[in-house]
Every structure is written in C-alpha cells, then in structure tokens.
Write a protein that holds these residues in place. Structure first.
Motif, PDB file in Angstrom:
ATOM      1  N   VAL A  96       0.833  -1.210   0.000  1.00 14.83           N
ATOM      2  CA  VAL A  96       0.000   0.000   0.000  1.00 14.83           C
ATOM      3  C   VAL A  96       0.868   1.260   0.000  1.00 14.83           C
ATOM      4  CG1 VAL A  96      -1.983  -1.055   1.160  1.00 14.83           C
ATOM      5  CG2 VAL A  96      -0.202   0.042   2.541  1.00 14.83           C
ATOM      6  N   MET A 124       2.255   6.104  -6.691  1.00 14.38           N
ATOM      7  CA  MET A 124       2.593   7.053  -5.636  1.00 14.38           C
ATOM      8  C   MET A 124       4.060   7.447  -5.749  1.00 14.38           C
ATOM      9  SD  MET A 124       1.993   6.928  -1.569  1.00 14.38           S
ATOM     10  CE  MET A 124       0.842   5.616  -1.423  1.00 14.38           C
ATOM     11  N   GLY A 177      -0.157  11.268  -4.504  1.00 15.53           N
ATOM     12  CA  GLY A 177      -0.950  10.431  -5.403  1.00 15.53           C
ATOM     13  C   GLY A 177      -0.775  10.938  -6.824  1.00 15.53           C
ATOM     14  N   PHE A 188       6.808  12.055   2.417  1.00 15.67           N
ATOM     15  CA  PHE A 188       5.379  12.118   2.076  1.00 15.67           C
ATOM     16  C   PHE A 188       5.092  11.263   0.859  1.00 15.67           C
ATOM     17  CE2 PHE A 188       7.310  15.905  -0.026  1.00 15.67           C
ATOM     18  CZ  PHE A 188       6.912  15.716  -1.336  1.00 15.67           C
ATOM     19  N   ILE A 232      -1.499  14.991  -1.141  1.00 17.31           N
ATOM     20  CA  ILE A 232      -0.291  14.495  -0.492  1.00 17.31           C
ATOM     21  C   ILE A 232      -0.612  14.173   0.962  1.00 17.31           C
ATOM     22  CG2 ILE A 232       1.871  15.314   0.575  1.00 17.31           C
ATOM     23  CD1 ILE A 232       2.671  16.581  -2.004  1.00 17.31           C
ATOM     24  N   ARG A 274       8.715  11.250  10.911  1.00 20.85           N
ATOM     25  CA  ARG A 274       8.596   9.875  11.423  1.00 20.85           C
ATOM     26  C   ARG A 274       9.053   9.803  12.877  1.00 20.85           C
ATOM     27  NH1 ARG A 274       5.804   9.656   6.782  1.00 20.85           N
ATOM     28  NH2 ARG A 274       7.112   9.420   4.932  1.00 20.85           N
ATOM     29  N   PHE A 300      -2.900   2.441  -7.965  1.00 16.23           N
ATOM     30  CA  PHE A 300      -2.519   3.807  -8.332  1.00 16.23           C
ATOM     31  C   PHE A 300      -1.023   3.977  -8.098  1.00 16.23           C
ATOM     32  CE2 PHE A 300      -2.042   5.613  -4.027  1.00 16.23           C
ATOM     33  CZ  PHE A 300      -2.700   4.658  -3.267  1.00 16.23           C
ATOM     34  N   GLU A 345      -7.363  15.796  -0.688  1.00 21.29           N
ATOM     35  CA  GLU A 345      -5.996  15.394  -0.347  1.00 21.29           C
ATOM     36  C   GLU A 345      -5.217  14.935  -1.577  1.00 21.29           C
ATOM     37  OE1 GLU A 345      -5.734  12.233   2.558  1.00 21.29           O
ATOM     38  OE2 GLU A 345      -3.674  11.804   1.968  1.00 21.29           O
ATOM     39  N   ILE A 349     -10.835   9.890 -11.536  1.00 23.13           N
ATOM     40  CA  ILE A 349      -9.521   9.238 -11.561  1.00 23.13           C
ATOM     41  C   ILE A 349      -9.431   8.156 -12.645  1.00 23.13           C
ATOM     42  CG2 ILE A 349     -10.015   7.437  -9.838  1.00 23.13           C
ATOM     43  CD1 ILE A 349      -7.207   8.170  -8.603  1.00 23.13           C
TER      44      ILE A 349
HETATM   45  O1  4AD Z   1      -2.035   9.503   2.676  1.00 23.17           O
HETATM   46  P1  4AD Z   1      -1.511   8.181   2.203  1.00 23.17           P
HETATM   47  O2  4AD Z   1      -2.268   6.963   2.597  1.00 23.17           O
HETATM   48  O3  4AD Z   1      -0.009   8.145   2.691  1.00 23.17           O
HETATM   49  C1  4AD Z   1       0.834   7.073   2.653  1.00 23.17           C
HETATM   50  O4  4AD Z   1       0.615   6.035   2.094  1.00 23.17           O
HETATM   51  C2  4AD Z   1       2.183   7.360   3.269  1.00 23.17           C
HETATM   52  N1  4AD Z   1       2.814   6.079   3.578  1.00 23.17           N
HETATM   53  C3  4AD Z   1       2.989   8.186   2.304  1.00 23.17           C
HETATM   54  C4  4AD Z   1       4.346   8.562   2.839  1.00 23.17           C
HETATM   55  O5  4AD Z   1       4.416   9.291   3.796  1.00 23.17           O
HETATM   56  N2  4AD Z   1       5.400   8.071   2.210  1.00 23.17           N
HETATM   57  O6  4AD Z   1      -1.411   8.212   0.619  1.00 23.17           O
HETATM   58  C5  4AD Z   1      -0.632   9.182  -0.041  1.00 23.17           C
HETATM   59  C6  4AD Z   1      -1.398   9.775  -1.216  1.00 23.17           C
HETATM   60  C7  4AD Z   1      -2.714  10.447  -0.848  1.00 23.17           C
HETATM   61  O7  4AD Z   1      -2.517  11.760  -0.396  1.00 23.17           O
HETATM   62  C8  4AD Z   1      -3.470  10.392  -2.153  1.00 23.17           C
HETATM   63  O8  4AD Z   1      -3.066  11.437  -3.013  1.00 23.17           O
HETATM   64  C9  4AD Z   1      -2.991   9.101  -2.762  1.00 23.17           C
HETATM   65  O9  4AD Z   1      -1.784   8.747  -2.122  1.00 23.17           O
HETATM   66  N3  4AD Z   1      -3.964   8.009  -2.578  1.00 23.17           N
HETATM   67  C10 4AD Z   1      -4.730   7.517  -3.564  1.00 23.17           C
HETATM   68  N4  4AD Z   1      -4.820   7.837  -4.853  1.00 23.17           N
HETATM   69  C11 4AD Z   1      -5.689   7.144  -5.590  1.00 23.17           C
HETATM   70  N5  4AD Z   1      -6.458   6.134  -5.144  1.00 23.17           N
HETATM   71  C12 4AD Z   1      -6.394   5.764  -3.834  1.00 23.17           C
HETATM   72  N6  4AD Z   1      -7.140   4.754  -3.402  1.00 23.17           N
HETATM   73  C13 4AD Z   1      -5.499   6.471  -2.981  1.00 23.17           C
HETATM   74  N7  4AD Z   1      -5.175   6.376  -1.680  1.00 23.17           N
HETATM   75  C14 4AD Z   1      -4.233   7.312  -1.457  1.00 23.17           C
END
Ligand code: 4AD
Ligand code: MG
Length: 459
Positions: A203, A242, A430, A427, A384, A389, A240, A382, A444
């Motif tokens: 994920v 990232m 997406g 961070f 980002i 940490r 998706f 959202e 999307i």
């Molecule tokens: O906020 P999320 O869940 O953050 C993380 O996964 C952290 N581990 C990231 C990190 O700090 N390295 O997801 C990050 C971004 C979200 O802000 C969103 O833009 C996108 O991933 N995102 C999705 N995009 C499309 N479909 C989904 N189901 C998504 N879930 C998250």
C-alpha cells in the motif's frame, strides 16, 4: 527518406522534401481530383493534413480510407494554402496497413467519458485521452528530473510485502494456495503458502524507503501501490501510482516546504511544456483551469494546524454529510470546503490527533497530536499525505502497541531506531490526483491507462 513524427514536422521552419509519417486517419474529405486526409500519429494533439492526388498509383483506395485506418504517407512538407494549418504533406506514396471498417467505434464526434471507459483499448486514439497520457508521461519524467537534480537516490521498493504500512487493513492478499487448499479452522494456513506467511500487495513503499533514507540521505520511490478500499469514488483507484520522497535530517516544517515546492515546480513545468495539450483541457474540460494553475504557482500555500481547520469548519455553518468535530478524521467534503470555498487555494493541514493517524508518525510534545501533514487542493481534496517519522525507539514501541501492530513483525523497522536513528520525514503524492489537478479531469478513471476499481478489471 526522412521518417519522422508529426510533432516535429509541424514545428518546422522550412518546407522539407521527402518526409514520411505513419499514423491513423482521423477524417477524409474528397474533392474531384484529390482527397484531404487528416492523420494523427499520437506525437501531439494536432494532426497533419495530407493531400492525396489522382496521380497516386493506389488512388482508388484513398476513397475507402475511413476513420481509424492505418497508413504511411511519403511526400513533401509544404506550406498549406488552407486555413487552420501551417503545413501539409503532398503525398507521393501512400501505404495502407489496414482499412478500418465503418464499424470502428470512435467515429469522429464527441464521445462521453463513460462510453470511452468501455473502450479502454481505443480511447488513447481520441484527442482528449491522447493529451492526458502525453501529460502523464511528461509529468512522470519531470518528477524523476526534479529529484535527480536535487541528488535524491531513486529506490525500487517491493510490490510484494508482509507489512501493512498504513495499518488500515486495505490489503490485497497474494497467495498461491487454491481456495480448496485451505482446511477449515486450520491454525496457520499461511505457513503452507508461497512465502510461508501472510503476504499482500504493497500500500506504500514508505517503510522500506525509510531504511534507505537512513543510509543514503535523500531517496524517493515512484511506483504502483494497491488498496482494497471498497470506496467507489471518483478519487480512489485500487491500483494507483505514488511518489514517495523520504529525507533524513528533515523535520515537519522542512517536509511541508519541500512538498509545496515539488507541486509548484511540476505545475509550472507542465503548464509550459505541454501547452497545447493543457490548452485542450482549459477549452473543453475546465474553463477555470489556467486560473487555478496560476494560483498554485503564484501564491504560497496556507498552513494551518488540524485544530484550527476543525474550528473553521465548525464555524462555517456549512452542511456536511459527515459531522465535524475534534478527533475525527477530515472527509473529502471538509477538505474541499477548506481549499475551494474558504481559502480558495492549496492548504497544508498539519498536526493531526494521534488516534486517527498511523503508528509511524512522530508524537508531538503535547502527546495528543502527531507531526502529520496533508496537502489539500481545490476540486480534489488530499493530494499528499506525509509526516515526520517517530525516530525514538521507546515511543515507536508504545505507538505500535497502541495501534495494534505486532512489533515482532516489524523488528527490522525497530532496529533502524536503534542504530544511528535520526529525525527524518517524507510524504506520498498520489500521481493520478496530480494529473487530475493538472488537467481539470474530475474522475480518476480517466487519468489511468487501464483503471482498476471495485468490480472493474477489463482490459
Ligand atoms: O495519505 P496516504 O495513505 O499516505 C501514505 O501512504 C504514506 N505512507 C505516504 C508517505 O508518507 N510516504 O497516501 C498518499 C497519497 C494520498 O494523499 C493520495 O493522493 C494518494 O496517495 N492516494 C490515492 N490515490 C488514488 N487512489 C487511492 N485509493 C489512494 N489512496 C491514497
Ligand atoms: Mg492520507
């Protein structure tokens, strides 16, 4: 013979003798002694006009060339006397790869996005989707360039994993066991599985990226991630991409400033480099696109703590489907209210309550909040999610227990807090949501070549 792309021919300063292009017919118009063909080869939004005259050896075939047919045209690039185009090709030879029959589903007219989703194999042949995927490609390349210029190391994190970074349980299981292999009430069926333990698709590459940041300084990953959320929204996909930078010796304030710089750089680059394609979206998809892109580039992002965001929402008098109160996670409707109606520009919300955020986020001195940040943009919400940490082993241990994680499984992650642990942050952006921001596209499904959402895995 000079074989080339239409994009290059259209930017020529001089006529060129002996060119060749290969592509697909968009339209044909016939005159008495010749036909006009409009050809597109995918290299740019514009096609090129081809004049196929009576003298061609296969001239009778020209009149059978309908939309979708594949051809190669050899001839001379010359100024076009017609309106609307600078250049045209006077054909000396036309090779036909295949005639498309009249049943070709994408006859030249406007099709709805919904219809084109059922034609995932053909939709890149349309102007709109050609433009989306050229912009997607240019943006991906610019992301790599952005990090490369700043001395980040590009890291490939695993797709198959046994950890659940976000702890949200939205995991796709990966197994080689057949349903019938699973005996009822078997205590540990996973020990017989391929990896000898429960495995799934990643994920997020964050936990692994942290290990490398604590060795190489600044790293990033850019790859596919998978979430089995059963939310059928226009902003969630099951698969998706990232972009995840992770930076050692970096705190939350620096992380937020970097995220802002990153988004601003990409918007500014794509606006210039993909001018023709972006122009299509400004004309046909979102009339306010140029204005909102300019606002992102020109104005500094607003930064507010979660607590203040909740106060603004509570005082707003706006009606929400999900009520707002301190301690609850913000929903898309709340995020959009803040970015679209209240501030009318991107907002970074930071320092969220610890109980709604994952175990790895650094506990603040108030012990109520964690050093989290979300970047929220108009229309999307959202884009980002990131944080500083937790670098302290004892606090991390406590947070794992509190969020119900089995610390033994994450022994390697804990180890990194024992041997030269330092403050670090990162961070996740997406990538599809970024392309939505850049194009004004609201679903999307229309910015991924072959979208995967609940119940949909065609193509
Ligand atoms: O906020 P999320 O869940 O953050 C993380 O996964 C952290 N581990 C990231 C990190 O700090 N390295 O997801 C990050 C971004 C979200 O802000 C969103 O833009 C996108 O991933 N995102 C999705 N995009 C499309 N479909 C989904 N189901 C998504 N879930 C998250
Ligand atoms: Mg998030």
């Amino acid at each position: 013979m000079h074989k080339t792309k239409i994009k290059h021919l259209l930017s020529s300063d001089t006529p060129v003798k002996g060119v060749q292009i290969k592509g697909w017919v968009r339209t044909r118009r016939d005159s008495k002694n010749f036909s006009f063909l409009e050809i597109n080869d995918g290299s740019c939004l514009s096609g090129i006009q081809v004049i196929a005259e009576e003298g061609l050896e296969n001239y009778d075939h020209m009149r059978r060339l309908s939309t979708g047919s594949a051809i190669a045209v050899s001839g001379d690039l010359r100024p076009s006397p017609g309106k609307g185009q600078k250049w045209e090709i006077l054909a000396s030879h036309v090779h036909i790869y295949q005639f498309a029959p009249e049943t070709y589903p994408l006859q030249k007219k406007r099709h709805t996005d919904e219809f084109l989703r059922t034609m995932g194999h053909l939709r890149p042949r349309t102007n709109k989707f050609g433009a989306v995927f050229r912009i997607r490609s240019e943006t991906a390349l610019e992301i790599h360039r952005f990090f490369h210029e700043r001395n980040f190391i590009y890291l490939h994190t695993p797709i198959l994993t046994a950890s659940d970074c976000e702890g949200a349980g939205e995991l796709f299981r990966v197994t080689t066991l057949e349903p019938g292999d699973m005996k009822k009430d078997e205590a540990d069926v996973y020990s017989r599985d391929f990896f000898g333990r429960k495995t799934h698709l990643t994920v997020s590459g964050q936990l692994e990226a942290e290990m490398f940041a604590l060795a190489l300084g600044d790293v990033y990953t850019f790859g596919p991630t998978f979430r089995a959320e059963n939310s059928n929204t226009s902003r969630h996909a099951s698969e998706f991409w990232m972009v995840e930078p992770e930076m050692a010796f970096c705190d939350l304030a620096e992380n937020m400033a970097f995220a802002e710089q990153f988004i601003r750089h990409l918007v500014s680059h794509v606006r210039t480099c993909c001018e023709e394609d972006i122009g299509l979206f400004a004309r046909f998809v979102d009339p306010s696109l140029m204005e909102s892109l300019a606002a992102i580039i020109e104005k500094p992002f607003i930064q507010i703590p979660y607590g203040e965001a909740v106060e603004i929402l509570e005082k707003s008098g706006a009606r929400f489907d999900f009520p707002v109160s301190y301690g609850k996670d913000l929903q898309t409707e709340h995020e959009r209210f803040l970015a679209e109606k209240h501030f009318r520009q991107p907002v970074i919300i930071h320092d969220y309550p610890r109980n709604i955020k994952p175990f790895y986020m650094r506990l603040n001195d108030d012990e109520k909040t964690v050093a989290a940040m979300d970047v929220i943009v108009p229309r999307i919400g959202e884009i980002i999610g990131g944080s500083q940490r937790e670098e302290r082993a004892d606090v991390l241990d406590m947070r794992m227990a509190e969020t119900g994680l089995d610390a033994r499984q994450y022994w390697w992650y804990m180890d990194s807090r024992r041997y030269g642990s330092v403050p670090h942050s990162g961070f996740g952006l997406g990538f599809e949501r970024l392309i939505m921001l850049l194009t004004g596209i609201s679903n999307i499904r229309d910015v991924i070549p072959f979208p995967r959402t609940p119940g949909n895995i065609d193509f």
